[in-house]
Design a protein around this motif. Structure first.
Motif, mmCIF file in Angstrom:
data_model
loop_
_atom_site.group_PDB
_atom_site.id
_atom_site.type_symbol
_atom_site.label_atom_id
_atom_site.label_comp_id
_atom_site.label_asym_id
_atom_site.label_seq_id
_atom_site.Cartn_x
_atom_site.Cartn_y
_atom_site.Cartn_z
ATOM 1 N N THR A 184 0.855 -1.195 0.000
ATOM 2 C CA THR A 184 0.000 0.000 0.000
ATOM 3 C C THR A 184 0.889 1.243 0.000
ATOM 4 O O THR A 184 2.085 1.167 0.246
ATOM 5 C CB THR A 184 -0.906 0.055 1.247
ATOM 6 O OG1 THR A 184 -0.091 -0.091 2.407
ATOM 7 C CG2 THR A 184 -1.965 -1.015 1.212
ATOM 8 N N LEU B 175 -1.427 -5.589 -4.012
ATOM 9 C CA LEU B 175 -1.177 -5.894 -2.607
ATOM 10 C C LEU B 175 -0.757 -7.348 -2.405
ATOM 11 O O LEU B 175 -1.275 -8.245 -3.049
ATOM 12 C CB LEU B 175 -2.440 -5.630 -1.774
ATOM 13 C CG LEU B 175 -3.048 -4.225 -1.839
ATOM 14 C CD1 LEU B 175 -4.170 -4.114 -0.817
ATOM 15 C CD2 LEU B 175 -2.009 -3.150 -1.614
ATOM 16 N N THR C 34 -1.493 -9.687 -0.215
ATOM 17 C CA THR C 34 -2.411 -10.030 0.888
ATOM 18 C C THR C 34 -2.001 -11.323 1.597
ATOM 19 O O THR C 34 -2.265 -11.489 2.786
ATOM 20 C CB THR C 34 -3.869 -10.160 0.394
ATOM 21 O OG1 THR C 34 -3.895 -11.024 -0.744
ATOM 22 C CG2 THR C 34 -4.439 -8.811 0.008
ATOM 23 N N VAL D 18 -0.132 -10.724 4.685
ATOM 24 C CA VAL D 18 -0.907 -10.376 5.893
ATOM 25 C C VAL D 18 -1.146 -11.638 6.714
ATOM 26 O O VAL D 18 -0.935 -11.658 7.930
ATOM 27 C CB VAL D 18 -2.271 -9.715 5.544
ATOM 28 C CG1 VAL D 18 -3.004 -9.309 6.823
ATOM 29 C CG2 VAL D 18 -2.083 -8.511 4.640
ATOM 30 N N LEU E 26 -3.356 -1.459 8.795
ATOM 31 C CA LEU E 26 -3.195 -1.199 7.362
ATOM 32 C C LEU E 26 -3.133 0.310 7.124
ATOM 33 O O LEU E 26 -4.098 1.021 7.365
ATOM 34 C CB LEU E 26 -4.370 -1.809 6.582
ATOM 35 C CG LEU E 26 -4.349 -1.628 5.060
ATOM 36 C CD1 LEU E 26 -3.186 -2.393 4.433
ATOM 37 C CD2 LEU E 26 -5.670 -2.083 4.441
ATOM 38 N N GLN F 141 -10.328 -5.113 -1.729
ATOM 39 C CA GLN F 141 -8.951 -5.177 -1.215
ATOM 40 C C GLN F 141 -8.930 -4.939 0.299
ATOM 41 O O GLN F 141 -8.242 -5.645 1.032
ATOM 42 C CB GLN F 141 -8.070 -4.129 -1.920
ATOM 43 C CG GLN F 141 -7.659 -4.532 -3.334
ATOM 44 C CD GLN F 141 -6.857 -3.436 -4.025
ATOM 45 O OE1 GLN F 141 -7.227 -2.265 -4.002
ATOM 46 N NE2 GLN F 141 -5.760 -3.811 -4.634
ATOM 47 N N CYS G 150 -7.882 -7.763 3.230
ATOM 48 C CA CYS G 150 -6.853 -7.500 4.247
ATOM 49 C C CYS G 150 -7.414 -7.704 5.649
ATOM 50 O O CYS G 150 -6.741 -8.249 6.526
ATOM 51 C CB CYS G 150 -6.320 -6.078 4.108
ATOM 52 S SG CYS G 150 -5.292 -5.844 2.648
ATOM 53 N N MET H 142 -5.961 -7.777 9.396
ATOM 54 C CA MET H 142 -5.803 -6.350 9.711
ATOM 55 C C MET H 142 -6.926 -5.917 10.659
ATOM 56 O O MET H 142 -8.103 -6.168 10.379
ATOM 57 C CB MET H 142 -5.851 -5.503 8.434
ATOM 58 C CG MET H 142 -4.640 -5.672 7.530
ATOM 59 S SD MET H 142 -3.137 -4.998 8.269
ATOM 60 C CE MET H 142 -2.023 -5.090 6.846
#
Length: 282
Positions: A176, A187, A189, A192, A205, A215, A219, A224
């Motif tokens: 990001t 991204l 992901t 994450v 985030l 998106q 996340c 997140m």
């Protein structure tokens, strides 16, 4: 209710699989808009100010303003220092009444970042104030901090960083950027999920303005617990003011364009809260 810390807010979000929306405010109108949105959706909320914002208005002024508005609300409101640029600024914010701080040492190397972050986190913990930090570099520009978005956070380093610093939440880089995106953001992901498996504290985030709803949801689904929105709120605010003048260029009452700006920012905040899944979670 009085201002609360972000600790319970983020742990509850982590446990229940949604994210708390964290929104940057520049003035009274934005503060009112954000709290009105939270109240209407019965959502917990974090209001943030960056170093350039507090340079413009001072930590004391924002703390007083947010505390006064939060007192009238029935939902939990946390006031957070976003991208705290020094130990001194973090201490000033806590002293002024901020209920959460971030220290951003991401421009330093790993060991220097740990040293600075631990210094702030230790004092914050003693005062029962949560402390967020950043590892890896979120690209784009946030105040005077500018970074390339090519240093995504290493999961193993994130684990060591969180354990050695004692932070209560961690902002990680997954592709990001701060500000609006020039192209379509790609991204990581999967990263994450990998970081979430290794790190116990809630993940944050940064740079969510301009990301698609899917998106953001992806996340959040992967771990997140706090999502930051700044640029798009400024954009909505400014567009509403410009539209007021386009309709009547002789407008001289700041309340006229202030009301239009509050409405625009409130609508956007409510929309983003729903995407984060924090509506009804207060």
């Amino acid at each position: 209710m009085p201002l609360v810390t972000s600790k319970e807010m983020l742990l509850k979000a982590q446990k229940e699989g949604y994210a708390v929306g964290a929104f940057n405010a520049e003035n009274m109108e934005m503060v009112k808009a954000i709290i009105e949105a939270a109240e209407e959706l019965k959502a917990p909320v974090m209001i943030q100010t960056t170093p350039s914002t507090v340079k413009y208005g001072t930590v004391e002024t924002y703390a007083a303003l947010v505390a006064a508005e939060a007192k009238k609300a029935s939902v939990p409101v946390c006031l957070h220092l976003d991208h705290g640029s020094s130990f001194e600024l973090a201490m000033q914010a806590i002293h002024a009444g901020y209920t959460s701080v971030m220290i951003d040492g991401s421009k330093f190397d790993f060991e220097e970042n740990i040293a600075l972050t631990k210094k702030v986190a230790d004092v914050a913990r003693a005062l029962d104030i949560p402390c967020e930090a950043e590892l890896g570099k979120v690209g784009g520009k946030e105040d005077d901090l500018e970074a390339e978005a090519d240093t995504n956070t290493d999961p193993q380093e994130a684990k060591e960083f969180a354990e050695r610093t004692g932070v209560t939440s961690l902002a990680v880089a997954i592709g990001t950027a701060h500000g609006f995106y020039a192209g379509t953001p790609v991204l990581d992901t999967e990263r994450v999920s990998e970081i979430r498996q290794m790190v116990e504290v809630p993940l944050v985030l940064h740079g969510a303005s301009g990301l698609s709803d899917d998106q953001v949801r992806e996340c959040v689904k992967r771990g997140m617990c706090k999502v930051n929105f700044a640029t798009e709120l400024r954009d909505a605010y400014s567009k509403a003011v410009k539209e007021t003048f386009a309709e009547n260029e002789n407008t001289i009452d700041p309340k006229a364009y202030g009301k239009a700006a509050i409405k625009a920012v409130k609508e956007l905040v409510m929309y983003r809260m729903k995407v984060c899944g924090c509506d009804g979670k207060a």
